[in-house]
Design a protein around this motif. Structure first.
Motif, PDB file in Angstrom:
ATOM      1  N   GLY A 182      -8.316  -8.938 -13.955  1.00 46.45           N
ATOM      2  CA  GLY A 182      -9.441  -8.045 -14.179  1.00 46.45           C
ATOM      3  C   GLY A 182      -9.628  -7.722 -15.640  1.00 46.45           C
ATOM      4  N   SER A 183      -8.527  -7.510 -16.341  1.00 48.27           N
ATOM      5  CA  SER A 183      -8.615  -7.206 -17.767  1.00 48.27           C
ATOM      6  C   SER A 183      -9.146  -8.409 -18.537  1.00 48.27           C
ATOM      7  N   LEU A 184      -8.700  -9.614 -18.160  1.00 46.76           N
ATOM      8  CA  LEU A 184      -9.185 -10.834 -18.816  1.00 46.76           C
ATOM      9  C   LEU A 184     -10.683 -10.985 -18.622  1.00 46.76           C
ATOM     10  N   ARG A 185     -11.145 -10.750 -17.429  1.00 45.09           N
ATOM     11  CA  ARG A 185     -12.581 -10.901 -17.146  1.00 45.09           C
ATOM     12  C   ARG A 185     -13.399  -9.897 -17.966  1.00 45.09           C
ATOM     13  N   ALA A 186     -12.958  -8.639 -18.016  1.00 43.78           N
ATOM     14  CA  ALA A 186     -13.691  -7.637 -18.788  1.00 43.78           C
ATOM     15  C   ALA A 186     -13.735  -8.016 -20.262  1.00 43.78           C
ATOM     16  N   TYR A 187     -12.625  -8.497 -20.769  1.00 42.73           N
ATOM     17  CA  TYR A 187     -12.552  -8.885 -22.178  1.00 42.73           C
ATOM     18  C   TYR A 187     -13.490 -10.051 -22.474  1.00 42.73           C
ATOM     19  N   LEU A 188     -13.493 -11.068 -21.580  1.00 43.57           N
ATOM     20  CA  LEU A 188     -14.320 -12.264 -21.802  1.00 43.57           C
ATOM     21  C   LEU A 188     -15.799 -11.942 -21.653  1.00 43.57           C
ATOM     22  N   GLU A 189     -16.153 -11.131 -20.658  1.00 45.04           N
ATOM     23  CA  GLU A 189     -17.572 -10.797 -20.447  1.00 45.04           C
ATOM     24  C   GLU A 189     -18.107  -9.904 -21.555  1.00 45.04           C
ATOM     25  N   ALA A 190     -17.207  -9.218 -22.265  1.00 44.17           N
ATOM     26  CA  ALA A 190     -17.615  -8.382 -23.408  1.00 44.17           C
ATOM     27  C   ALA A 190     -17.601  -9.172 -24.704  1.00 44.17           C
ATOM     28  N   HIS A 191     -17.447 -10.498 -24.573  1.00 44.16           N
ATOM     29  CA  HIS A 191     -17.465 -11.398 -25.726  1.00 44.16           C
ATOM     30  C   HIS A 191     -16.373 -11.026 -26.739  1.00 44.16           C
ATOM     31  N   GLY A 192     -15.193 -10.548 -26.229  1.00 49.00           N
ATOM     32  CA  GLY A 192     -14.067 -10.227 -27.105  1.00 49.00           C
ATOM     33  C   GLY A 192     -14.219  -8.912 -27.838  1.00 49.00           C
ATOM     34  N   GLN A 193     -15.203  -8.066 -27.457  1.00 47.06           N
ATOM     35  CA  GLN A 193     -15.388  -6.760 -28.091  1.00 47.06           C
ATOM     36  C   GLN A 193     -14.432  -5.751 -27.438  1.00 47.06           C
ATOM     37  N   TRP A 194     -13.409  -5.265 -28.235  1.00 44.83           N
ATOM     38  CA  TRP A 194     -12.357  -4.415 -27.676  1.00 44.83           C
ATOM     39  C   TRP A 194     -12.912  -3.107 -27.106  1.00 44.83           C
ATOM     40  N   GLU A 195     -13.775  -2.457 -27.860  1.00 44.65           N
ATOM     41  CA  GLU A 195     -14.268  -1.161 -27.416  1.00 44.65           C
ATOM     42  C   GLU A 195     -15.067  -1.295 -26.117  1.00 44.65           C
ATOM     43  N   THR A 196     -15.937  -2.289 -26.073  1.00 47.55           N
ATOM     44  CA  THR A 196     -16.783  -2.482 -24.882  1.00 47.55           C
ATOM     45  C   THR A 196     -15.934  -2.782 -23.654  1.00 47.55           C
ATOM     46  N   ALA A 197     -14.980  -3.709 -23.802  1.00 47.59           N
ATOM     47  CA  ALA A 197     -14.143  -4.092 -22.672  1.00 47.59           C
ATOM     48  C   ALA A 197     -13.262  -2.927 -22.214  1.00 47.59           C
ATOM     49  N   ALA A 198     -12.709  -2.163 -23.195  1.00 45.23           N
ATOM     50  CA  ALA A 198     -11.851  -1.035 -22.834  1.00 45.23           C
ATOM     51  C   ALA A 198     -12.645   0.025 -22.074  1.00 45.23           C
ATOM     52  N   THR A 199     -13.871   0.258 -22.496  1.00 46.84           N
ATOM     53  CA  THR A 199     -14.722   1.238 -21.806  1.00 46.84           C
ATOM     54  C   THR A 199     -14.973   0.804 -20.360  1.00 46.84           C
ATOM     55  N   VAL A 200     -15.260  -0.483 -20.155  1.00 49.55           N
ATOM     56  CA  VAL A 200     -15.486  -0.994 -18.800  1.00 49.55           C
ATOM     57  C   VAL A 200     -14.241  -0.788 -17.944  1.00 49.55           C
ATOM     58  N   LEU A 201     -13.064  -1.002 -18.517  1.00 49.83           N
ATOM     59  CA  LEU A 201     -11.810  -0.872 -17.759  1.00 49.83           C
ATOM     60  C   LEU A 201     -11.334   0.576 -17.648  1.00 49.83           C
ATOM     61  N   GLY A 202     -11.867   1.434 -18.538  1.00 47.71           N
ATOM     62  CA  GLY A 202     -11.443   2.839 -18.523  1.00 47.71           C
ATOM     63  C   GLY A 202     -10.063   3.053 -19.131  1.00 47.71           C
ATOM     64  N   VAL A 203      -9.718   2.221 -20.134  1.00 48.81           N
ATOM     65  CA  VAL A 203      -8.417   2.344 -20.801  1.00 48.81           C
ATOM     66  C   VAL A 203      -8.633   2.413 -22.311  1.00 48.81           C
ATOM     67  N   HIS A 204      -7.565   2.737 -23.028  1.00 51.30           N
ATOM     68  CA  HIS A 204      -7.662   2.764 -24.488  1.00 51.30           C
ATOM     69  C   HIS A 204      -7.633   1.325 -24.995  1.00 51.30           C
ATOM     70  N   ARG A 205      -8.266   1.130 -26.171  1.00 49.07           N
ATOM     71  CA  ARG A 205      -8.349  -0.240 -26.694  1.00 49.07           C
ATOM     72  C   ARG A 205      -6.975  -0.799 -27.031  1.00 49.07           C
ATOM     73  N   HIS A 206      -6.028   0.081 -27.384  1.00 50.83           N
ATOM     74  CA  HIS A 206      -4.687  -0.427 -27.677  1.00 50.83           C
ATOM     75  C   HIS A 206      -4.004  -0.923 -26.406  1.00 50.83           C
ATOM     76  N   THR A 207      -4.315  -0.238 -25.289  1.00 53.63           N
ATOM     77  CA  THR A 207      -3.773  -0.699 -24.000  1.00 53.63           C
ATOM     78  C   THR A 207      -4.328  -2.082 -23.670  1.00 53.63           C
ATOM     79  N   LEU A 208      -5.633  -2.243 -23.914  1.00 51.58           N
ATOM     80  CA  LEU A 208      -6.266  -3.542 -23.660  1.00 51.58           C
ATOM     81  C   LEU A 208      -5.657  -4.612 -24.563  1.00 51.58           C
TER      82      LEU A 208
END
Length: 508
Positions: free
Chosen positions: A450-476
């Motif tokens: 799930g984390s991989l999919r969020a990261y890839l669909e956000a085109h590698g944008q940490w903030e966007t993907a972390a927001t979708v997952l509901g976690v901190h960007r460092h966690t991502l």
């Protein structure tokens, strides 16, 4: 028209010496047969049109009975009564003359020196002459009708109207009057024609209808095989004779040939279009004449679209082709099609919409339509029509059975997964690439997929993907590092991210 001799003609033959005694108002009655009878009730042996000859031997003695004798003959429609004098009666009885005048039934005196056989011979010879004249008239009219056929339905109907001394109408398959010679008949006649055609429905057939004022309406179907092209209608003042019916049949056959010309030309043109399409699909470098043939399918800008129909069987493909042609025919558009097994490729104008493509399928038999997949390409330059066919075929492979034609361009974003072949390839890639990550998640209760999919669909944008997952960007970042370690790859490479995204999408 039917053969027959007016009573006045018989009376005009001087060598017979016949004298009219009564019923002068009926001299126009037509004689079709001469009968000699001395029966007291001869009417039961009559059918109409007879010239009855008698010497009065069986004539009733009473005045009232003699009048009833004449009334009965009049009722069955005889043409006239010839009364021989000098044997049973010296003169024609006055009561018969009175009755003849009242009925309008010609009654004439036959002098003793005139044999009944002479009258019979005279009449029968005249009837034979009439039959010969009709045959001669028909033999002269048939070549004229055939020559007129070269000029079309108007010239032919005009010639038939002159030959039959009648009003002739050519009616199309849609019930509309195409030709009327020498002019349209009265409204009442047209109503009777509409009634006849309405009762017939779509079926062929012929009929004879007696209309008001003693007129006859004859309708003859114009057919070629199982196809009904229309009707030939003839309005006459008397029933058609057998010879007239031959002329009518001849004209109907010629009109059928005339109606078949466009259909046969269309078949030939469609066959040529199909051959050109097949040759260019096999070898696009064929002569320019083939491209010129296909050029008729293009719009003003020189573009075409392809409609591909994938059917359940080769037989269904043939039915689909026939249905499409039936829709194009009323639009006066040629058919450009190629059939290969259970697949039909149809070339459309570049300006045709998806609604146009759907309209072409409306006449398909329900079982064929329910199992058919239809694909539509985007407009392409004519020289790239093979690409248009390939695109339409791809779209057809992804379309749902019985659905509207699927446009390849309209499937952007989900096109790859729409095609079974692509699904198989991506499924295999997904399993091969992501299985280590799936196994890791199962062992550790994580959701790195799930984390991989969020990261890839956000085109590698940490903030966007972390927001979708509901976690901190460092966690991502920590999770992505673990993913790289498990999969043995670097996600900062665009090609790696693209392949992994396809693999993740294929897991849906």
């Amino acid at each position: 028209m039917n053969s027959g001799i007016p009573v006045r003609w018989v009376l005009s033959q001087p060598e017979l010496g016949l004298v009219l005694r009564g019923g002068g108002g009926g001299l126009g009655r037509t004689i079709t047969l001469v009968i000699t009878s001395e029966l007291a009730e001869p009417q039961q042996w009559m059918s109409g049109g007879e010239l009855v000859l008698t010497t009065g031997m069986g004539l009733p003695l009473g005045r009232a009975d003699r009048q009833r004798y004449l009334e009965d003959l009049h009722a069955v429609g005889i043409a006239g009564l010839g009364f021989g004098v000098g044997l049973s009666y010296e003169t024609v009885p006055e009561d018969l003359i009175e009755a003849a005048d009242r009925l309008g039934l010609p009654l004439f005196e036959v002098p003793l020196p005139t044999p009944f056989g002479a009258i019979t011979k005279k009449v029968m010879q005249r009837l034979a002459d009439q039959e010969y004249e009709q045959v001669l008239r028909a033999s002269r009219a048939q070549p004229r009708l055939t020559r007129a056929a070269i000029q079309g339905a108007r010239a032919m109907s005009k010639e038939l109207a002159a030959a039959l001394s009648a009003t002739v109408l050519v009616i199309g398959a849609d019930g509309a009057i195409a030709e009327a010679q020498p002019r349209k008949p009265a409204a009442g006649i047209l109503e009777r024609i509409e009634e006849f055609l309405g009762a017939r429905g779509d079926g062929a057939g012929s009929g004879v209808i007696q209309v008001g004022s003693g007129q006859y309406l004859v309708l003859q179907a114009i057919t070629a095989g199982q196809t009904v092209h229309g009707y030939l209608a003839v309005v006459t003042d008397a029933a058609l004779s057998p010879v007239d019916q031959v002329l009518l049949g001849h004209a109907s056959s010629l009109l059928a040939i005339d109606f078949e010309k466009p259909a046969r030309l269309r078949i030939a043109q469609n066959r040529l279009n199909s051959q050109a399409m097949a040759m260019l699909l096999a070898e696009p470098g064929d002569p320019d004449t083939m491209w010129q043939t296909l050029g008729t399918a293009a719009d003003r800008t020189g573009r075409v679209r392809a409609l591909v129909l994938r059917c359940a069987s080769p037989g269904a493909a043939v039915q689909a082709l026939e249905a499409v042609d039936a829709q194009l025919r009323p639009l006066n558009r040629q058919l450009f099609a190629h059939v290969a097994g259970d697949r039909v490729a149809v070339l459309l104008s570049g300006s045709d919409s998806d609604d146009t493509a759907e309209q072409l399928l409306t006449g398909l038999p329900a079982p064929v339509r329910a199992t058919m997949r239809a694909g539509l390409s985007a407009p392409q330059p004519l020289r790239r029509f093979t690409s248009a066919v390939e695109h339409a075929e791809l779209a057809a492979s992804a379309a749902l059975p019985g659905a509207r034609p699927l446009e390849l361009a309209a499937s952007a974003g989900h096109a790859l997964l729409a095609f079974p072949e692509a699904q198989r390839v991506l499924g295999a890639v997904s399993e091969a690439m992501l299985q280590p990550l799936v196994d890791y998640d199962e062992r550790n209760g994580t959701d790195l997929i799930g984390s991989l999919r969020a990261y890839l669909e956000a085109h590698g944008q940490w903030e966007t993907a972390a927001t979708v997952l509901g976690v901190h960007r460092h966690t991502l970042r920590s999770r992505v590092a673990k993913i790289e370690s498990v999969l043995g790859c670097q996600l900062d490479q665009a090609l790696v991210r693209a392949e992994l995204l396809l693999a993740v999408i294929a897991r849906r």
